[in-house]
Design an enzyme around this catalytic site. Structure first.
Site, PDB file in Angstrom:
ATOM      1  N   HIS A  82     113.720 -31.936  75.156  1.00  9.38           N
ATOM      2  CA  HIS A  82     113.921 -31.983  73.717  1.00  9.38           C
ATOM      3  C   HIS A  82     113.858 -30.588  73.133  1.00  9.38           C
ATOM      4  O   HIS A  82     112.961 -29.813  73.448  1.00  9.38           O
ATOM      5  CB  HIS A  82     112.884 -32.860  73.015  1.00  9.38           C
ATOM      6  CG  HIS A  82     113.157 -32.984  71.545  1.00  9.38           C
ATOM      7  ND1 HIS A  82     114.026 -33.927  71.049  1.00  9.38           N
ATOM      8  CD2 HIS A  82     112.737 -32.264  70.483  1.00  9.38           C
ATOM      9  CE1 HIS A  82     114.110 -33.789  69.742  1.00  9.38           C
ATOM     10  NE2 HIS A  82     113.346 -32.785  69.368  1.00  9.38           N
ATOM     11  N   ASP A 161     111.901 -44.239  63.651  1.00 10.40           N
ATOM     12  CA  ASP A 161     112.337 -42.850  63.658  1.00 10.40           C
ATOM     13  C   ASP A 161     113.749 -42.708  63.120  1.00 10.40           C
ATOM     14  O   ASP A 161     114.053 -41.763  62.398  1.00 10.40           O
ATOM     15  CB  ASP A 161     112.265 -42.268  65.068  1.00 10.40           C
ATOM     16  CG  ASP A 161     112.710 -40.818  65.102  1.00 10.40           C
ATOM     17  OD1 ASP A 161     112.020 -39.987  64.488  1.00 10.40           O
ATOM     18  OD2 ASP A 161     113.764 -40.524  65.682  1.00 10.40           O
ATOM     19  N   ARG A 168     114.286 -37.720  55.991  1.00 10.13           N
ATOM     20  CA  ARG A 168     113.678 -36.384  56.002  1.00 10.13           C
ATOM     21  C   ARG A 168     114.728 -35.309  55.776  1.00 10.13           C
ATOM     22  O   ARG A 168     114.487 -34.316  55.095  1.00 10.13           O
ATOM     23  CB  ARG A 168     112.971 -36.119  57.340  1.00 10.13           C
ATOM     24  CG  ARG A 168     111.609 -36.778  57.472  1.00 10.13           C
ATOM     25  CD  ARG A 168     111.067 -36.634  58.894  1.00 10.13           C
ATOM     26  NE  ARG A 168     111.003 -35.256  59.323  1.00 10.13           N
ATOM     27  CZ  ARG A 168     111.223 -34.857  60.589  1.00 10.13           C
ATOM     28  NH1 ARG A 168     111.534 -35.738  61.525  1.00 10.13           N
ATOM     29  NH2 ARG A 168     111.123 -33.594  60.903  1.00 10.13           N
ATOM     30  N   SER A 183     108.224 -37.775  65.202  1.00 10.12           N
ATOM     31  CA  SER A 183     109.635 -38.080  65.434  1.00 10.12           C
ATOM     32  C   SER A 183     110.025 -37.866  66.899  1.00 10.12           C
ATOM     33  O   SER A 183     110.597 -38.746  67.539  1.00 10.12           O
ATOM     34  CB  SER A 183     110.502 -37.205  64.531  1.00 10.12           C
ATOM     35  OG  SER A 183     111.870 -37.376  64.818  1.00 10.12           O
ATOM     36  N   LYS A 187     110.281 -41.120  70.106  1.00  8.23           N
ATOM     37  CA  LYS A 187     111.512 -41.366  70.864  1.00  8.23           C
ATOM     38  C   LYS A 187     111.307 -41.115  72.351  1.00  8.23           C
ATOM     39  O   LYS A 187     111.725 -41.907  73.206  1.00  8.23           O
ATOM     40  CB  LYS A 187     112.651 -40.475  70.356  1.00  8.23           C
ATOM     41  CG  LYS A 187     113.194 -40.823  68.996  1.00  8.23           C
ATOM     42  CD  LYS A 187     114.516 -40.146  68.734  1.00  8.23           C
ATOM     43  CE  LYS A 187     114.437 -38.642  68.709  1.00  8.23           C
ATOM     44  NZ  LYS A 187     113.905 -38.089  67.459  1.00  8.23           N
TER      45      LYS A 187
END
Length: 434
Positions: A82, A161, A168, A183, A187
């Site tokens: 990520h 999310d 957001r 967030s 996930k």
């Protein structure tokens, strides 16, 4: 519970209980709390912060807002990556096929564009036919078949999310370490991984502009992953200039093809190999991190990574004719070359402004309901420290609106500073947390 009282409590900088946070997330996910009230909570949390216990409660509530995928039937280590987001950051499109070609399973749940940064889902969906809305059965089948799968949050996986992510973006509450942690980790923990590689950006094009904030976020994410029993390594990397040269959804797919198929070498390639090497190492397909990088280089140079990318695109419904022949892709109505007005060494690039210029062109969203033009974007030809002369083409811009072209041109020219002497170039990888 009373939603207004919970908002007031956080507004007045008091800590929320686990039960209060669970109530907010559950009620909002079920449509019992309107956007305007949840926006008020987000802003209160953004301004006053969430402590360690509140952040853990938020992550857990978002995680269990849907199903937690069980991938135990797939024998092998499941590893994801990520990034916290940057301008021109398309590493997911490169490292997922590299790691999968090495035998690592890569279940990747990604997001859409946030603020001035692009989103992996928007990039993938610029490929005609590519499906990111797979259900859980399809998700597992694609992962088993190809070794990688790239989808977005669904009604089954981290539905909270998906809702919170989009709101957001349009309420100026993106740059919050607790909200980002909740967030990302909801996930990642929901998708069934065993290990996670983190790429936390810092610099003027990152959400965490200051190094100290990037370190705080990296440790928040790293510690959350470890608390849930996941192997993890975090990299803090530079975002003081666009990563690679292409910015915009299809343009970033195109540059990924240049790296995977054509052997393009730049900072994008360098970072992709580092991240892929870490995934291969955590996936137990290499004895050391350095060995993982060497395997990534071999898979890239041999063409096996590009073959895996073609396989992945095809299995998820994408038209691989555009991957094999990217010049077939539809062109923007307007295209302009932006030329420098002076000589000098590039000493500063306002990367945030470059990202906003891409949004001006149609490559991102200003409002939740905005549609993205996949063709729109920027080719940025130079890097920090490069010598440039008056009349050189610093960038090319693409849009279906000539008015947007002119707006982006002004942003780009104003974002660049020149000096008489070459300045120090920032390190691509600033810190590794392992």
């Amino acid at each position: 519970m009373n939603t207004i009282e919970i908002i007031r409590k956080k507004r007045d900088n008091h800590s929320l209980t686990k039960e209060e946070i669970e109530f907010l997330i559950s009620a909002y996910t079920k449509g019992k709390i309107p956007d305007y009230q949840f926006s008020a909570f987000l802003m209160a949390a953004f301004l006053n912060g969430l402590n360690k216990n509140e952040t853990a409660a938020l992550t857990e509530a978002m995680l269990y807002s849907g199903k937690v995928v069980d991938l135990s039937s797939i024998k092998g280590v499941k590893v994801d990556k990520h990034s916290t987001g940057g301008v021109g950051d398309k590493t997911s499109l490169i490292i997922a096929p590299i790691a999968a070609a090495a035998g690592v399973y890569v279940p990747m749940i990604s997001g859409r564009g946030l603020g001035h940064t692009g989103g992996t889902l928007d990039k993938l969906e610029s490929i005609p036919g590519f499906r990111t809305n797979l259900n859980l059965t399809e998700y597992k089948n694609v992962l088993k078949k190809t070794g990688a799968v790239l989808i977005g949050p669904t009604k089954e996986i981290a539905p909270a999310d998906k809702l919170i992510y989009s709101i957001r973006d349009v309420t100026a509450t993106v740059e919050s370490i607790p909200l980002i942690t909740g967030s990302i980790m909801s996930k990642k923990l929901a998708e069934g991984i065993d290990a996670l590689v983190l790429d936390v950006k810092t610099g003027n094009g990152a959400f965490m502009r200051e190094m100290k904030d990037a370190e705080q976020l990296a440790y928040s994410l790293y510690n959350t992953a470890k608390a849930f029993g996941k192997k993890c390594v975090a990299f803090i990397t530079d975002m003081n200039q666009p990563l690679g040269n292409y910015i915009g959804n299809w343009l970033e797919v195109y540059e990924s093809i240049q790296v995977l198929r054509d052997g393009k070498k730049n900072d994008l390639t360098e970072l992709s190999l580092i991240l892929a090497g870490a995934m291969i190492y955590l996936g137990k397909k290499a004895e050391t991190f350095e060995d993982g990088i060497e395997k990534a280089i071999t898979l890239l140079n041999s063409g096996k990574a590009f073959d895996k990318f073609l396989e992945l695109v095809k299995v998820q419904g994408g038209d691989i004719s555009y991957i094999k022949n990217p010049d077939r892709y539809p062109k923007s109505r307007y295209h302009k070359k932006i030329k420098m007005l002076n000589d000098g060494f590039i000493s500063f690039i306002d990367t945030y402004e470059i990202g906003m210029a891409a949004i001006d062109l149609g490559a991102g969203r200003l409002k939740k309901e905005d549609k993205i033009d996949p063709k729109a974007g920027i080719i940025f030809n130079y890097k920090l420290g490069d010598k440039i002369y008056k009349g050189d083409v610093i960038a090319e811009v693409f849009s279906d609106s000539n008015e947007k072209i002119n707006l982006a041109e002004k942003r780009i020219l104003n974002s660049i500073k020149l000096s008489e002497r070459k300045t120090k170039i920032p390190a691509l990888v600033k810190q590794i947390i392992n």
